[in-house]
Design a protein around this motif. Sequence first.
Motif, PDB file in Angstrom:
ATOM      1  N   LYS A   1       0.844  -1.197   0.000  1.00 13.03           N
ATOM      2  CA  LYS A   1       0.000   0.000   0.000  1.00 13.03           C
ATOM      3  C   LYS A   1       0.876   1.242   0.000  1.00 13.03           C
ATOM      4  O   LYS A   1       1.903   1.282   0.680  1.00 13.03           O
ATOM      5  CB  LYS A   1      -0.921   0.013   1.217  1.00 13.03           C
ATOM      6  N   HIS A   2       0.445   2.247  -0.770  1.00 14.20           N
ATOM      7  CA  HIS A   2       1.129   3.528  -0.838  1.00 14.20           C
ATOM      8  C   HIS A   2       0.134   4.623  -0.500  1.00 14.20           C
ATOM      9  O   HIS A   2      -0.974   4.638  -1.042  1.00 14.20           O
ATOM     10  CB  HIS A   2       1.678   3.784  -2.249  1.00 14.20           C
TER      11      HIS A   2
ATOM     12  N   ASN B   1       2.159   6.857  -9.411  1.00 19.56           N
ATOM     13  CA  ASN B   1       2.232   6.526 -10.839  1.00 19.56           C
ATOM     14  C   ASN B   1       3.254   5.431 -11.122  1.00 19.56           C
ATOM     15  O   ASN B   1       3.470   5.067 -12.269  1.00 19.56           O
ATOM     16  CB  ASN B   1       2.520   7.779 -11.680  1.00 19.56           C
ATOM     17  N   ARG B   2       3.882   4.897 -10.078  1.00 15.61           N
ATOM     18  CA  ARG B   2       4.800   3.765 -10.195  1.00 15.61           C
ATOM     19  C   ARG B   2       4.612   2.879  -8.970  1.00 15.61           C
ATOM     20  O   ARG B   2       4.466   3.391  -7.868  1.00 15.61           O
ATOM     21  CB  ARG B   2       6.257   4.220 -10.215  1.00 15.61           C
ATOM     22  N   VAL B   3       4.666   1.573  -9.181  1.00 20.07           N
ATOM     23  CA  VAL B   3       4.592   0.650  -8.048  1.00 20.07           C
ATOM     24  C   VAL B   3       5.924  -0.087  -7.968  1.00 20.07           C
ATOM     25  O   VAL B   3       6.377  -0.691  -8.947  1.00 20.07           O
ATOM     26  CB  VAL B   3       3.426  -0.352  -8.201  1.00 20.07           C
TER      27      VAL B   3
ATOM     28  N   THR C   1      -5.486   5.716  -1.192  1.00 19.81           N
ATOM     29  CA  THR C   1      -4.381   4.772  -1.068  1.00 19.81           C
ATOM     30  C   THR C   1      -4.278   3.941  -2.341  1.00 19.81           C
ATOM     31  O   THR C   1      -5.274   3.399  -2.813  1.00 19.81           O
ATOM     32  CB  THR C   1      -4.610   3.819   0.130  1.00 19.81           C
ATOM     33  N   THR C   2      -3.060   3.838  -2.888  1.00 20.17           N
ATOM     34  CA  THR C   2      -2.821   2.915  -3.999  1.00 20.17           C
ATOM     35  C   THR C   2      -2.436   1.580  -3.391  1.00 20.17           C
ATOM     36  O   THR C   2      -1.484   1.503  -2.600  1.00 20.17           O
ATOM     37  CB  THR C   2      -1.700   3.421  -4.924  1.00 20.17           C
ATOM     38  N   THR C   3      -3.192   0.539  -3.735  1.00 23.20           N
ATOM     39  CA  THR C   3      -2.940  -0.796  -3.217  1.00 23.20           C
ATOM     40  C   THR C   3      -2.663  -1.732  -4.383  1.00 23.20           C
ATOM     41  O   THR C   3      -3.461  -1.827  -5.310  1.00 23.20           O
ATOM     42  CB  THR C   3      -4.154  -1.315  -2.420  1.00 23.20           C
ATOM     43  N   MET C   4      -1.513  -2.401  -4.341  1.00 22.28           N
ATOM     44  CA  MET C   4      -1.159  -3.406  -5.345  1.00 22.28           C
ATOM     45  C   MET C   4      -1.125  -4.751  -4.642  1.00 22.28           C
ATOM     46  O   MET C   4      -0.545  -4.887  -3.567  1.00 22.28           O
ATOM     47  CB  MET C   4       0.208  -3.113  -5.954  1.00 22.28           C
TER      48      MET C   4
END
Length: 189
Positions: free
Chosen positions: A15-16, A21-23, A140-143
């Motif tokens: 999580k970020h 725009n990048r993981v 939150t960006t979650t991958m």
Amino acid sequence: MNAAKPARFHAFTVKHKGRVNRVHTDVLVMDAFDPQNPPAKKPSAHKAKALWDTGATASVITTATAKALGLTPTGTAMVGHAGGSSLMNTYVVHIHLPNGVRVHGVQVTESPGIANGAGAIIGMDIIGIGDFSITNASGTTTMSYRLPSIKHIDYVAETQSPLVSGKVAGRNQKCPCGSGKKYKNCCGK
């Protein structure tokens, strides 16, 4: 009656804060060996930041990563990139992703450098053998990634769920989520 065994898989989630725009994830790269017959002394591992790139057909390591591990090239490959194409060394490595997710025997190509100081790129050769998703809810960006792939992720089908769409099926009708079960035994529990 024997119950079906659940599929065995390994997974991790990163999580970020904010929308990114990048993981990136941390990975360990090591020279390949036969996992069924490991050498007496395990090869050294190199920790690197890896960029996850769905636009990359194959995974990549930097020249610095290859040198840090003392890798011997297994061949060469013509690699297309933003600056054109180049003949680059190839290597066979093991890549250890977070939370014990391991991919053995990956043929990677070498690159002199990768943006933002990454030491590796995780390409579609690895992404495509697992289940991969990125969401951007609640700031939150979650991958999330699991290996091997065990089921389809279908956001359209999720919107057919009575919990999302507001449609409610009769208790004995098929559940609108697409599971094939009766509503009372699925989303209606």
